[in-house]
Write an enzyme that holds these catalytic residues in place. Structure first.
Site, PDB file in Angstrom:
ATOM      1  N   ARG A   1      -4.972  -5.321   3.402  1.00 17.22           N
ATOM      2  CA  ARG A   1      -4.270  -4.421   4.305  1.00 17.22           C
ATOM      3  C   ARG A   1      -2.844  -4.861   4.615  1.00 17.22           C
ATOM      4  NH1 ARG A   1      -7.476  -0.789   7.218  1.00 17.22           N
ATOM      5  NH2 ARG A   1      -5.494   0.143   7.817  1.00 17.22           N
TER       6      ARG A   1
ATOM      7  N   HIS B   1      -7.664   5.209  -1.292  1.00 14.54           N
ATOM      8  CA  HIS B   1      -7.442   4.533  -0.013  1.00 14.54           C
ATOM      9  C   HIS B   1      -8.117   5.333   1.097  1.00 14.54           C
ATOM     10  CE1 HIS B   1      -5.230   1.409   2.133  1.00 14.54           C
ATOM     11  NE2 HIS B   1      -4.902   2.301   3.050  1.00 14.54           N
TER      12      HIS B   1
ATOM     13  N   TYR C   1       5.494  19.746   5.147  1.00 15.75           N
ATOM     14  CA  TYR C   1       6.841  20.298   4.993  1.00 15.75           C
ATOM     15  C   TYR C   1       7.685  19.542   3.968  1.00 15.75           C
ATOM     16  CZ  TYR C   1       5.703  22.635   9.385  1.00 15.75           C
ATOM     17  OH  TYR C   1       5.105  23.386  10.362  1.00 15.75           O
TER      18      TYR C   1
END
Length: 765
Positions: A44, A90, A135
């Site tokens: 991580r 993931h 977007y």
């Protein structure tokens, strides 16, 4: 747990079968925590030294390459990429994955961005102001090929994804030391990393140097890598010695300072430190202006635009403002100067976290790179050998074309017949059967022989490189040089050594320096009036109160007060109440001993000199700074004999660090005895009783005391006050009163034998 204290603990339940493991809570908790910590460390938070990426970053780059989002392709919605990342590789939150993707796309966050974003991807003022992933659109940058170009060339290991349905690369085959180029930051369990970004050309040059000379020293590598290179043009002001120590220890800090220049009298800031917001800088400066801590600044504005991404303008109040000192203050009190932690911690090739020095991290990456290139070349050699093997079979077919055609036409299972007839392998026979009819022309035989020649040359070249460590290292060097030329650029963050340290302005430096007169009354009420022309006796006082003493100075100085016990107190003059009213009791600000009265005030700089004396006839010269104290209870300054009290402090002019040559001291008693002697005969002390100024007979002490003592500059006139009368004594008139320190002095004329005070006046007054 209940039961008697001596009751034995309950036994652990036996396992019902061999599949159940019985553990104590302590052992289970320890194992669970260690498993969790290793997961956070390895999967991580920390980057790998090989490709410089954390798992989420690696998976984002790989997923985008699988989607065909290379630099030359059309953009795709970021939501598509994030969906592939969390759905295939993931399994974590989409917002975390998208934020990691945004970070790799921000040119002000990554020195060499890996993601090319289209849309709102945040701004330096607010990096988290990016639009939602539905977007924005994205694709990989050209620089991402440094990590991906060798992915399909057998140069990396692959592992199953989280559900075992797909395979993903364990590491990306980085062609450059990416762990240093874009850096990384993260917090794991018990470990953290803060690797700053560096310049491609500098890091590649250091790697090449270490590649050619494996015994190269850290100093030699630091000649190529002088320091980090952030994605901003602000200056690195950490000394080269500190940077050298940073790369030796693998930890330390780097300081950056904004770049600025003066344009038409205004200070223009053109570059900010790494990840510093321009709006935040404006807020910090504006807060100081509102708090009246920057009186020398008149205006502040932001003129940043597309052509000038950073342009903050500071307008000084006048051209007399020392802009160098102003900027030094802002560097010390705002984020215009910022320090960054450095911790070169990453995961080693053996899978263990480690804090590297510069030489170790480059050496570890070179080991990875040499192994990657070797695997790539071995993979290519295998491909070449396989192709040559197939071409050999095809050539046999062309030389026996009629027989091959007959077997294919007449046999139900032609492959085993071909293998037996021409001594072919399964791969060769399959290639012959897959050959199209149009490729059976004579020209194809020539092409096969030509391809064979080229592949044989390549095979010889590959075998030669793989068989020679020297040639393999040369190959790695050539590729490093080529990539450095392709992706390198000039340093953005200049390193400036021996830069003066930033220093915040003292509170007195930030205050306006205006002339003021500080007045203290007989009852200890204090106030400050603007200007030096004010008549303290003409002010309004409370009933039963009157003027006691006053001092003239500047509003940015310390006002020092002396009480009847000889203790001194100091208060910033600008905090004193205005003389428009009747003031405030000084005892509300400081805490004098019970029964003590305030006898006088002095105003000036710390190095100014004052005369301190008691009416017992003793005194000394002191620095005004020695009287200053931050304690409300003051400090013991003058030793006062019992039954006596100090005289008000008298400034010595001109003000300097020592008694002025030629200055006299005039002292007079209440019985009219006047003595004049050189001021230099009195000692300069930090505190104490001092020396005898004028001799008062012991039998008269009490009835006769020292009324006043004043320094008398060369050429000055002494005015002696006795009630409403006064007499001026010019320098030539003082001869009868000259003597040595501690003498009795000469008595004044009869009408001036009740001396009230002494005053120094200029000639002609």
């Amino acid at each position: 747990m209940t039961g008697a204290p001596d009751q034995p603990p309950l036994p652990l339940p036996a396992a019902a079968n061999g599949d159940v493991e019985v553990l104590s809570i302590g052992r289970f908790s320890e194992k669970a925590y260690l498993d969790y910590s290793m997961y956070v460390i390895l999967d991580r938070a920390l980057p790998h030294v090989a490709d410089g990426l954390k798992p989420v970053q690696r998976r984002i780059v790989f997923a985008m390459s699988e989607l065909g989002l290379s630099a030359g392709q059309k953009y795709k919605k970021s939501a598509r990429t994030v969906g592939d990342v969390i759905g295939k590789y993931h399994p974590h939150g989409d917002s975390a994955a998208y934020e990691a993707m945004v970070h790799m796309a921000q040119p002000f966050s990554f020195r060499y961005p890996l993601v090319d974003g289209q849309g709102n991807w945040g701004a330096p003022d607010d990096p988290k102001s990016f639009a939602a992933m539905r977007y924005t659109e994205a694709r990989l940058t050209r620089f991402a090929q440094v990590l991906l170009s060798e992915l399909d060339q057998g140069a990396t290991d692959w592992a199953p994804n989280f559900d075992g349905t797909l395979r993903e690369p364990v590491l990306l085959p980085a062609r450059l030391p990416h762990v240093l180029l874009n850096g990384a930051s993260g917090i794991a369990v018990g470990l953290a990393t803060d690797i700053p970004p560096h310049n491609v050309r500098e890091v590649a040059a250091a790697a090449i140097h270490l590649l050619e000379d494996p015994k190269a020293t850290l100093d030699a590598l630091c000649e190529h890598v002088p320091g980090p290179d952030f994605p901003t043009e602000a200056r690195i002001i950490t000394s080269r010695a500190e940077l050298r120590q940073l790369y030796t220890d693998g930890s330390g800090s780097v300081r950056m300072r904004a770049r600025w220049e003066v344009q038409e009298g205004s200070v223009v800031i053109t570059a900010l430190p790494y990840q510093v917001s321009g709006s935040r800088i404006l807020e910090q400066i504006a807060a100081q202006m509102q708090a009246k801590k920057l009186p020398m600044v008149e205006d502040l504005r932001d003129e940043s635009d597309h052509e000038s991404p950073v342009r903050l303008v500071i307008e000084p109040r006048s051209n007399r403002v020392d802009v160098e000192r102003l900027m030094s203050h802002l560097f010390a009190t705002t984020d215009l100067e910022k320090s960054y932690r450095v911790n070169l911690t990453a995961i080693r090739l053996d899978g263990r976290p480690h804090r590297f020095d510069l030489r170790e991290i480059l050496d570890e990456w070179i080991t990875f790179r040499i192994d990657t290139v070797r695997r790539r070349l071995e993979h290519r050699r295998g491909k070449v050998e396989a192709r040559l093997h197939v071409l050999e079979g095809l050539l046999v077919a062309y030389l026996n074309l009629d027989e091959v055609i007959r077997i294919i036409r007449t046999e139900d299972e032609p492959k085993p017949v071909l293998i037996a007839r021409f001594d072919l392998t399964d791969a060769q026979a399959e290639a012959i059967l897959e050959t199209k009819l149009r490729h059976l022309a004579r020209l194809e035989e020539m092409k096969i022989r030509g391809e064979q020649d080229e592949l044989m040359k390549e095979l010889d070249e590959l075998t030669g490189i793989l068989g020679s460590d020297k040639r393999l290292r040369r190959k790695v060097r050539e590729e490093l040089e080529r990539d450095a030329e392709t992706y390198g650029d000039e340093r953005r963050s200049p390193i400036e050594d021996e830069v003066p340290a930033a220093a915040a302005l003292a509170e007195t430096d930030l205050l306006p320096s205006e002339p003021i007169t500080v007045v203290i009354s007989e009852r200890g009420w204090i106030r400050a009036a603007k200007g030096h022309e004010i008549d303290p006796n003409g002010l309004s006082y409370r009933a039963g109160d009157a003027h006691r003493h006053h001092a003239r100075g500047r509003s940015n100085q310390q006002a020092v007060f002396l009480d009847s016990t000889g203790r001194s107190y100091s208060i910033p003059a600008h905090t004193l109440p205005s003389a428009r009213g009747q003031g405030e009791p000084l005892s509300s600000t400081v805490t004098p001993p019970p029964g003590a009265e305030f006898v006088g005030v002095a105003l000036g700089d710390a190095d100014d000199l004052v005369l301190l004396a008691t009416d017992a006839g003793y005194g000394f010269v002191a620095r005004l700074g020695d009287l200053q104290t931050s304690y409300k209870a003051g400090k013991a300054m003058v030793t006062v004999p019992p039954g006596h009290r100090p005289l008000p402090p008298v400034p010595i002019a001109p003000q300097s660090g020592a008694a002025v040559e030629g200055t006299l001291l005039a002292a007079a008693t209440t019985a009219g005895y006047l003595l004049v002697f050189p001021l230099a005969d009195l000692p300069q002390l930090a505190k104490g009783k001092g020396n005898k100024i004028l001799n008062i007979p012991r039998k008269r002490l009490g009835d006769e005391v020292l009324a006043a003592a004043v320094p008398l500059p060369p050429g000055a006139t002494l005015r002696v006050h006795a009630g409403r009368q006064y007499v001026n004594l010019a320098p030539r008139d003082l001869a009868p009163y000259r003597g040595d320190r501690a003498q009795r002095g000469t008595q004044l004329p009869r009408s001036f034998r009740r001396v009230d005070r002494l005053e120094v006046v200029a000639e002609g007054q």
